[in-house]
Design an enzyme around this catalytic site. Structure first.
Site, short mmCIF file in Angstrom:
data_model
loop_
_atom_site.label_atom_id
_atom_site.label_comp_id
_atom_site.label_asym_id
_atom_site.label_seq_id
_atom_site.Cartn_x
_atom_site.Cartn_y
_atom_site.Cartn_z
N LYS B 80 0.89 -1.21 -0.07
CA LYS B 80 -0.10 0.01 0.02
C LYS B 80 1.05 1.17 0.14
O LYS B 80 1.91 1.31 0.53
CB LYS B 80 -0.93 -0.09 1.14
CG LYS B 80 -2.04 1.13 1.25
CD LYS B 80 -2.84 0.84 2.55
CE LYS B 80 -3.85 1.97 2.77
NZ LYS B 80 -4.78 1.75 3.91
N SER B 155 -9.43 1.85 2.71
CA SER B 155 -8.47 2.80 1.82
C SER B 155 -7.31 1.51 1.00
O SER B 155 -6.68 2.17 0.38
CB SER B 155 -7.81 3.60 2.66
OG SER B 155 -7.01 2.89 3.67
N SER B 179 -10.08 -0.41 6.63
CA SER B 179 -9.33 -0.32 5.44
C SER B 179 -8.58 -1.44 4.83
O SER B 179 -8.12 -1.44 3.72
CB SER B 179 -8.52 1.08 5.54
OG SER B 179 -9.03 2.16 5.50
#
Lengths: 74, 473
Positions: B80, B155, B179
Site C-alpha cells: 500500500k 483505503s 481499510s
C-alpha cells in the site's frame, strides 16, 4: 439543540481553526458538524473520575525507544 | 504449466524448492498482468519491475544454492502506498507527497524483504487512507476487478484489487476503521486486521495513532497466515507495539472448528437497516457451514453498533486532524475534496469529547474481550452488508461509511478478518468478519480456514483475470 445554535458553534469552530470552506461546500460541512455533534451526544455519559481512558500514558513505551540503539532520541 | 499466479504462497514455496516453478517466471507473470490490467484497474501506483526481477533472480539463485530465507522467499507482494519503501516514491495518493521518496523501508516491508520476498510496487490507496475515491488525487483510484464501474473499497483499495485480480497472492494494507477488511470484502479476498500492536506501524503514514493496524490482504486464509508469520512481532521503535509472543499461524489451519463455540453478532445487521438481503442470507449460510463442521453458533448481544461507531469516529477524526492541520490550513488545495473534508471534520471534536471516547473505548473493549469472548472462542460479525457501490454513486457526505461494519474492532483492537462468503446475483463478492480474542489470531485463522475449506469460493476469479490470462496465451 436547534440549527441556529449549531450553526453558531460551527461558524466559531471554523473560524478558530482557520479553515477555509468554499461556499458551495458549506452546507455539506455543516451537516458533517451535525453528524459529529450527534456522535458526541452518544459517547458522553456520566462516568466516575476513576474511569480511565483506554490510552493511559505508559512510560515503558517511551523508555524502550530511548534504550534502543537504532533510533532512540531521548 | 498452469497459471503460476493461481499457486498459493505455500505451493509456490514447494515449487521453488523442487525446481518446478521459477521465482523469475512468477514475477514476470505478475508484472505482465499488471501491464495488461493497470490502465483499467489502477491497482498499482508505482511498479518496481527492474527491482522485482533482480530480487526474483537473486531468490532463484539463492534457493538453488540451498539458501532458504523462509516461506515467502521469491514470492511477489504488493505494498500500500502509505508504507515507506526505500528509494521508491511513496505518495499516500496525494499531491501533498508528490515527491516523497523515503530513505528506509517500513518495518513490515523490511521484514518481508529480509525473508526474500519480491516487492512488485506500490498499490493504490485512498488519499492518506481516508475520504473517498476521487480523480483529484495524485494517482487515479483503483477499481474493482469484479466490475470496473464499481469501487474496490478503501483505503487499501489497490491491495484488494491486485489480490483479487490475481496479480499477487498478498499485498500489505492498513486498517483504521476497516481499510483492510473493507476492500477485502468488496473485492472478495481475505483481509486480516491483526490485534492492535501485533504488527509494527513504523514507517507507515499514520491516520490515527490509536486506531491504525497493519496487516495483509490475500487470496486465501493460508496466504494471510504465512504473511502474518513474517510481519508480526515486537518492534521497540513503535510506541504501540506489543511485546507478546508470536505463534505459528499456519499451525492451526487444519484443526477445524469441531467443538468450538462461536457467537454471532446479529443485532448489528438489523440495526444497520440498509443491509442487502443477499448479503445477510450469505452470512447465515456461512454460519450453517460452520455448524455443519462441528461448531456451535449462537447469537450474542453487544452494545449497539452506533455506540462503537461514534466512539471510533470521535477518536480517528481529531487524531488525523492533528496530523494534517498545518497542511489543511496552509495548502488545502493539494488534497482531493473527499479527503480534505473528512480531515477537516476533525476540527469539530472538542478535547473532552475525545477523552470521553477514550473512556468509552475502554468499556467497549471490556465488553468484547472479557464479557463476550470470555464465553466464546470467536465471533462472527457482518463485514460489509452491501456489495461494492458504483463510482458514480459515491456519496457526497464526507462522514458516510456505506455499509461497512468494521469499526468496532478497531475500537477494541481485537483481531478481525474478512472472508468471502459467496457472490451476489450482481456478480460482486459478499463477506463476513471473524473476530478473535486479543492476540489470538491463530483461532481467527482456524475458523477462516475451516470455512474456506468447506466452500469453493476461492475457485472463482473476476472475468478480467480470465480475459487477461487468455490474451497472454
Amino acid at each position: 439543540m436547534d440549527d441556529a445554535a449549531l450553526r453558531r458553534q460551527y461558524d466559531g469552530l471554523i473560524e478558530r481553526a482557520g479553515l477555509r470552506i468554499p461556499q458551495d461546500r458549506d452546507t455539506t460541512m455543516f451537516n458533517a458538524y451535525r453528524q459529529v455533534a450527534a456522535w458526541t451526544d452518544i459517547v458522553r455519559t456520566r462516568r466516575s473520575a476513576a474511569a480511565e481512558p483506554s490510552n493511559a500514558y505508559a512510560l515503558t513505551t517511551i523508555a524502550r525507544v530511548a534504550d534502543d540503539s537504532e533510533g532512540g532520541t531521548l | 504449466m498452469s497459471d503460476p499466479l493461481e499457486l498459493s504462497i505455500a505451493e509456490l514455496g514447494r515449487g521453488y524448492r523442487d525446481g518446478s516453478v521459477s521465482p523469475v517466471a512468477v514475477t514476470e507473470a505478475a508484472l505482465a498482468r499488471i501491464s495488461a490490467t493497470n490502465a483499467r484497474l489502477h491497482s498499482f501506483n508505482t511498479v518496481t519491475a527492474e527491482l522485482a526481477l533482480a530480487r526474483a533472480a537473486a531468490a532463484e539463485k539463492e534457493l538453488a544454492a540451498g539458501t532458504d530465507l523462509g516461506p515467502m522467499h521469491g514470492v511477489p507482494f504488493g505494498v500500500k502506498d502509505i508504507y515507506d519503501t526505500e528509494g521508491v516514491l511513496t505518495t499516500c495518493q496525494s499531491h501533498v507527497r508528490a515527491e516523497f521518496v523515503p530513505d528506509a523501508n517500513a518495518r513490515s516491508v523490511q521484514m518481508l524483504l529480509d525473508g526474500g520476498a519480491v516487492m512488485l510496487g506500490k498499490c493504490a490507496t485512498i488519499e492518506f487512507a481516508t475520504g473517498g475515491p476521487t480523480e483529484e488525487t495524485f494517482f487515479p483510484p483503483a477499481r474493482n476487478p469484479w466490475n470496473l464501474d464499481h469501487i474496490p473499497g478503501g483505503s487499501s483499495s489497490g491491495s484488494g484489487a491486485a489480490v483479487a485480480a490475481g496479480i499477487t497472492r498478498m499485498a500489505l494494507g492498513s486498517d483504521t476503521g476497516g481499510s483492510i477488511r473493507g476492500p477485502a470484502a468488496l473485492c472478495g479476498t481475505v483481509g486480516m486486521k491483526p490485534t492492535y500492536g501485533r504488527v509494527s506501524r513504523r514507517g507507515v503514514f499514520p491516520l490515527s495513532y490509536t486506531m491504525d493496524h497493519c496487516g495483509p490482504l490475500s487470496w486465501t486464509v493460508e496466504d494471510a497466515a504465512i504473511a502474518l508469520n513474517i510481519i508480526a512481532g515486537y518492534d521497540p521503535l513503535d510506541p504501540a507495539s506489543a511485546d507478546v509472543p508470536v505463534t505459528d499461524y499456519t499451525a492451526s489451519l487444519s484443526k477445524g472448528v469441531a467443538g468450538m463455540k462461536i457467537g454471532f453478532v446479529e443485532s448489528w445487521i438489523e440495526e444497520e437497516g440498509t443491509a442487502d438481503p443477499e448479503a445477510v442470507k450469505a452470512i447465515h449460510a456461512a454460519l450453517d457451514v460452520l455448524r455443519a463442521s462441528g461448531a456451535s453458533v449462537e447469537t450474542v448481544q453487544l452494545s449497539p453498533y452506533n455506540l462503537y461507531q461514534a466512539c471510533g469516529r470521535l477518536l480517528v477524526l481529531p487524531e488525523c486532524y492533528a496530523i494534517h492541520e498545518h497542511d489543511l490550513i496552509e495548502r488545502p488545495e493539494l488534497y482531493g475534496r473527499p479527503t480534505r473534508e473528512r480531515l477537516m471534520a476533525g476540527a469539530f471534536v472538542r478535547g473532552s469529547d475525545y477523552v470521553e471516547a477514550l473512556r468509552l473505548r475502554r468499556e467497549l473493549a471490556i465488553e468484547v474481550n472479557n464479557v463476550v469472548l470470555g464465553r466464546y472462542d470467536a465471533l462472527i460479525a457482518p463485514c460489509s452488508v452491501v456489495t461494492a457501490g458504483r463510482f458514480d454513486g459515491v456519496p457526497d457526505d464526507p462522514m458516510k461509511m456505506s455499509g461497512l461494519m468494521t469499526q468496532p474492532f478497531n475500537v477494541t483492537g481485537n483481531p478481525a478478518m474478512s472472508v468471502c462468503v459467496g457472490y451476489h446475483t450482481n456478480g460482486l463478492p459478499l463477506s463476513m468478519q471473524i473476530v478473535g480474542k486479543a492476540f489470538d489470531e491463530a483461532t481467527v485463522f482456524q475458523v477462516g480456514a475451516a470455512y474456506e475449506t468447506a466452500t469453493d469460493w476461492r475457485s472463482r476469479r473476476p472475468a478480467l483475470v480470465r480475459e487477461t490470462a487468455t490474451a497472454a496465451e
